[in-house]
Each structure stands twice: as structure tokens, then as C-alpha cells.
Design a protein around this motif. Structure first.
Motif, mmCIF file in Angstrom:
data_model
loop_
_atom_site.group_PDB
_atom_site.id
_atom_site.type_symbol
_atom_site.label_atom_id
_atom_site.label_comp_id
_atom_site.label_asym_id
_atom_site.label_seq_id
_atom_site.Cartn_x
_atom_site.Cartn_y
_atom_site.Cartn_z
ATOM 1 N N PHE A 1 -0.174 2.079 8.362
ATOM 2 C CA PHE A 1 -0.136 3.507 8.665
ATOM 3 C C PHE A 1 0.010 4.298 7.376
ATOM 4 O O PHE A 1 0.913 4.053 6.572
ATOM 5 C CB PHE A 1 1.024 3.844 9.602
ATOM 6 N N LEU A 2 -0.890 5.246 7.184
ATOM 7 C CA LEU A 2 -0.882 6.104 5.999
ATOM 8 C C LEU A 2 -0.413 7.499 6.414
ATOM 9 O O LEU A 2 -1.013 8.118 7.294
ATOM 10 C CB LEU A 2 -2.283 6.173 5.388
ATOM 11 N N SER A 3 0.618 7.987 5.792
ATOM 12 C CA SER A 3 1.232 9.244 6.233
ATOM 13 C C SER A 3 0.847 10.442 5.377
ATOM 14 O O SER A 3 1.360 11.539 5.580
ATOM 15 C CB SER A 3 2.763 9.100 6.218
ATOM 16 N N GLY A 4 -0.071 10.247 4.413
ATOM 17 C CA GLY A 4 -0.377 11.317 3.475
ATOM 18 C C GLY A 4 -1.464 12.271 3.928
ATOM 19 O O GLY A 4 -1.704 12.453 5.127
ATOM 20 N N ARG A 5 -2.127 12.888 2.965
ATOM 21 C CA ARG A 5 -3.168 13.885 3.223
ATOM 22 C C ARG A 5 -4.373 13.230 3.917
ATOM 23 O O ARG A 5 -4.704 12.073 3.662
ATOM 24 C CB ARG A 5 -3.622 14.516 1.900
ATOM 25 N N GLU A 6 -5.042 13.999 4.786
ATOM 26 C CA GLU A 6 -6.223 13.483 5.475
ATOM 27 C C GLU A 6 -7.425 14.373 5.190
ATOM 28 O O GLU A 6 -7.339 15.602 5.234
ATOM 29 C CB GLU A 6 -5.990 13.391 6.984
ATOM 30 N N THR B 1 -4.432 9.478 2.332
ATOM 31 C CA THR B 1 -3.696 9.012 1.160
ATOM 32 C C THR B 1 -2.382 8.369 1.588
ATOM 33 O O THR B 1 -1.846 8.656 2.666
ATOM 34 C CB THR B 1 -3.373 10.171 0.191
ATOM 35 N N ASP B 2 -1.875 7.495 0.711
ATOM 36 C CA ASP B 2 -0.552 6.937 0.945
ATOM 37 C C ASP B 2 0.493 7.809 0.244
ATOM 38 O O ASP B 2 0.177 8.892 -0.268
ATOM 39 C CB ASP B 2 -0.482 5.477 0.476
ATOM 40 N N ASP B 3 1.717 7.326 0.213
ATOM 41 C CA ASP B 3 2.804 8.118 -0.383
ATOM 42 C C ASP B 3 2.629 8.323 -1.886
ATOM 43 O O ASP B 3 3.283 9.186 -2.478
ATOM 44 C CB ASP B 3 4.148 7.436 -0.118
ATOM 45 N N PHE B 4 1.747 7.537 -2.503
ATOM 46 C CA PHE B 4 1.544 7.626 -3.954
ATOM 47 C C PHE B 4 0.258 8.373 -4.317
ATOM 48 O O PHE B 4 -0.115 8.449 -5.480
ATOM 49 C CB PHE B 4 1.519 6.217 -4.560
ATOM 50 N N GLY B 5 -0.443 8.904 -3.296
ATOM 51 C CA GLY B 5 -1.658 9.660 -3.546
ATOM 52 C C GLY B 5 -2.920 8.826 -3.633
ATOM 53 O O GLY B 5 -3.997 9.363 -3.901
#
Length: 360
Positions: free
Chosen positions: A203-208, A285-289
């Protein structure tokens, strides 16, 4: 006699719409595309597609045919073909058997796009960054498969059908933080999709983002949409209402730093999947971009409320021009005309001019 174009689609009335038929185009979309095709000065033959025999009979009764504009996902007589990928392949194989050029993806590309585990396999081979994933043949899981998924992916996971489109089976329950939630999601999918394959991924919680690639000999990336981060899961219900929130979307030019990175990934995907005419892909994106490709659509929606419509309107491109451009890409010079050529040239000019993009 004017050149003939097939317009192949799936449509049912709102009263007859079921979950199985959500891949069908709306009446508004069908009428808009029909009018756009008619503006190109072709004779348009409408085919609301029910089965292969119907398509073969219409083709034989209307030869010669210059090309086919295809948004049909399958056959209405066999609703499962609309979301399991088999219908999109069959439609294209029928057209190829009659030597009729058609818009959108080839059978090979459609097979990859309609089976998300295969999508990831192809993209991984092409060097595209994808989430860690684990696939199961059906939602009827075994304990050892859950053990393996947990060891491979870890929580939180994102669970979705491996086949199909239109966000079928994707909702808030897709995010699983523990085994209890994972089992609950599998049970839900078992009722919804039966024995269809399932995909588990990080699961990726970043920008979509969503982005489309257009064209064949010299494919171009349309303006990139970044969605507001106020929802974790873009389910079918969320997507159905997104057109009302367009003012909150960010448009990113492919000439910006982030846009350039996304555009390069999109072109890499297009080449890896051997895209044709147009594809649309989603990234997160993931937590690291870090940017990951999470889905690819070989027949992106051309609804006036959809993402592609929003992308082209930001460049001043009309739907009529887009349709003319796509028709020009598939037909030979003998079947072309001034209307088609004018649409193609207008789209090329606007898509290559960065000053047309109004960044939100």
C-alpha cells in the motif's frame, strides 16, 4: 461512396446497469463520440456490441470498411467478458481477421493491461518501478498463501482483483492492516468476482497521479493530473464524482521537474507494453517520494467527465479533434480527408506547445 468507419461500443440504459456492466459507456459518451466521428465526414456504422457473430455480420454487410473506433470492452451477451479481459482481446482479433485497422491497444497490450499481475511482470522486465506484489489464482485462499503474502509484502497491503477495470473490487476495504482485514477482503472479493485472480501489493500512501500517452510514431505525454490527497482509495464511487472536484486537481506540465520524471516513466511504460494510440496510467508515491506505476488502462475512458477529457481541455484540444487525431493514426492516406488531417495537425500543434497548458 464515402469511407466507412465502425464505431464499436457497449451501452446499456441506467435501469439495466449492474456491477458486471459498469464497463459500459454512458449514453452521453456514446453520443459525444458518435458526433465527433460524424464530424470527420465518414459514414459511421454504430455497433453496440453483443457478440462476435453480430460483429462479423455487420462487417461482411458493410465492406469495404476504412477502420474501427473501438471503445467496447467485450460482449453484452457475456457480461464477464467486459471485465475479465477476454472480450477486449476477442473484439480486436475479429477486426484483425477482416484486416480492419482499429484504435486503441493491440490484443497483446490489452492482455497485459487487463491482467494486473501480467502488467507488473511486463513492466518489471522493462525496468519500470512497481510495488511489491503477490498474486493468487482465486480469493479462495489457503493459510500458507496468507503466510507467504505477509512475508513478501508486509502490512499495510492493498488488495484488488488482478483482472478487470472501472475500479471493480477496489474500496476502503482494499487497505489491509492485519490478517483479519485481509481475510475479510478476500471474502468480499469471493462474492464479487468469483474465481477471478487477486493481487496483493504494497500500500502506497503518497501522492497519486494519472497521465496519458497519445500517438504512435512520435508518442506524446498529455498534462499530468495530481489528485488531492483527501481520500486514500479512488474507488468507483469516488471516481464517479471526481469531475465535480476538478478545481481541486493539480495539472503538472511535462516540462516541470516532477512532470518530466512522470512523463519519462509513462513513455517507458508505453514502449514496454507496446502501446498503441493511447494509454492512461496511474502512479503513486511512497513515503520517500519514489514513484510507482500501479495501473495501466489500454482503453482509457473518453467520457466528457473523465481524466483524459480534462487533460486535453487544458491544452485547448476538443474531443472532436482528439477523435480525428486517433482516426488519422490508424487509417491509410486514401481513407483520409481534410477534416481528419486538420484535426491531426491541430492536436499536434497544441500538444507540442507548452504555453497552452494552464497549470492549476
Amino acid at each position: 461512396m464515402r469511407n466507412k468507419l465502425l464505431f464499436v461500443y457497449n451501452y446499456v440504459s441506467k435501469e439495466n446497469m449492474t456491477d458486471e456492466l459498469k464497463e459500459c459507456a454512458s449514453e452521453q459518451t456514446v453520443l459525444a463520440l458518435e458526433n465527433a466521428l460524424k464530424s470527420l465526414a465518414f459514414e459511421i456504422i454504430n455497433v453496440n456490441l453483443y457478440n462476435e457473430n453480430q460483429l462479423n455480420e455487420i462487417i461482411l454487410a458493410n465492406q469495404p470498411i476504412s477502420g474501427a473506433f473501438v471503445i467496447a470492452e467485450g460482449f453484452l451477451d457475456s457480461p464477464h467478458t467486459l471485465y475479465d479481459g477476454s472480450g477486449a482481446l476477442s473484439v480486436r482479433k475479429v477486426l484483425e481477421a477482416h484486416n480492419i485497422p482499429y484504435t486503441h491497444s493491440t490484443p497483446k497490450t490489452m492482455e497485459a493491461c487487463r491482467n494486473k499481475d501480467l502488467t507488473y511482470e511486463v513492466l518489471q522486465m522493462a525496468g519500470v518501478t512497481i510495488p511489491k506484489y503477490f498474486s493468487l489464482p482465486t480469493p479462495a485462499y489457503k493459510e500458507r498463501q496468507l503466510d507467504e503474502a505477509e512475508a513478501t509484502i508486509g502490512y499495510p497491503m492493498f488488495v484488488k482483483p488482478a483482472g478487470g477495470g472501472n475500479s471493480l473490487g477496489i474500496d476502503e476495504m482494499s487497505i489491509c492492516h492485519n490478517r483479519e482485514e485481509l481475510i475479510r477482503k478476500f471474502n468480499q472479493l469471493g462474492e464479487l468476482i468469483g474465481d477471478q485472480p487477486v493481487l496483493i501489493e504494497t500500500f502506497l500512501s503518497g501522492r497519486e497521479f494519472t497521465v496519458a500517452v497519445l500517438g504512435n510514431a512520435d508518442p506524446q505525454v498529455l498534462p499530468i493530473i495530481e489528485f488531492p490527497n483527501d481520500v486514500q482509495v479512488r474507488s468507483h464511487a469516488v471516481k464517479a464524482m471526481e469531475h465535480e472536484k476538478r478545481a481541486s486537481f493539480s495539472l503538472i506540465s511535462r516540462y516541470e521537474e516532477t512532470g518530466l520524471q512522470i512523463a519519462n516513466i509513462a513513455l517507458q511504460v508505453y514502449e514496454g507494453l507496446q502501446g498503441k494510440d493511447m494509454i492512461r496510467l496511474d502512479m503513486k508515491t511512497d513515503d520517500f517520494g519514489n514513484i510507482y506505476v500501479i495501473d495501466v488502462n489500454g482503453t482509457p475512458s473518453l467520457s466528457l467527465k473523465g481524466s483524459v477529457s480534462f487533460m486535453i481541455s487544458s491544452l485547448g484540444i476538443t474531443m472532436d479533434e482528439l477523435i480525428g487525431f486517433m482516426v488519422k493514426e490508424i487509417i491509410d492516406e486514401q481513407a483520409s480527408n481534410e477534416n481528419v488531417q486538420a484535426a491531426w495537425e491541430s492536436v499536434r500543434k497544441k500538444i507540442m506547445d507548452p504555453s497552452h497548458l494552464v497549470v492549476a
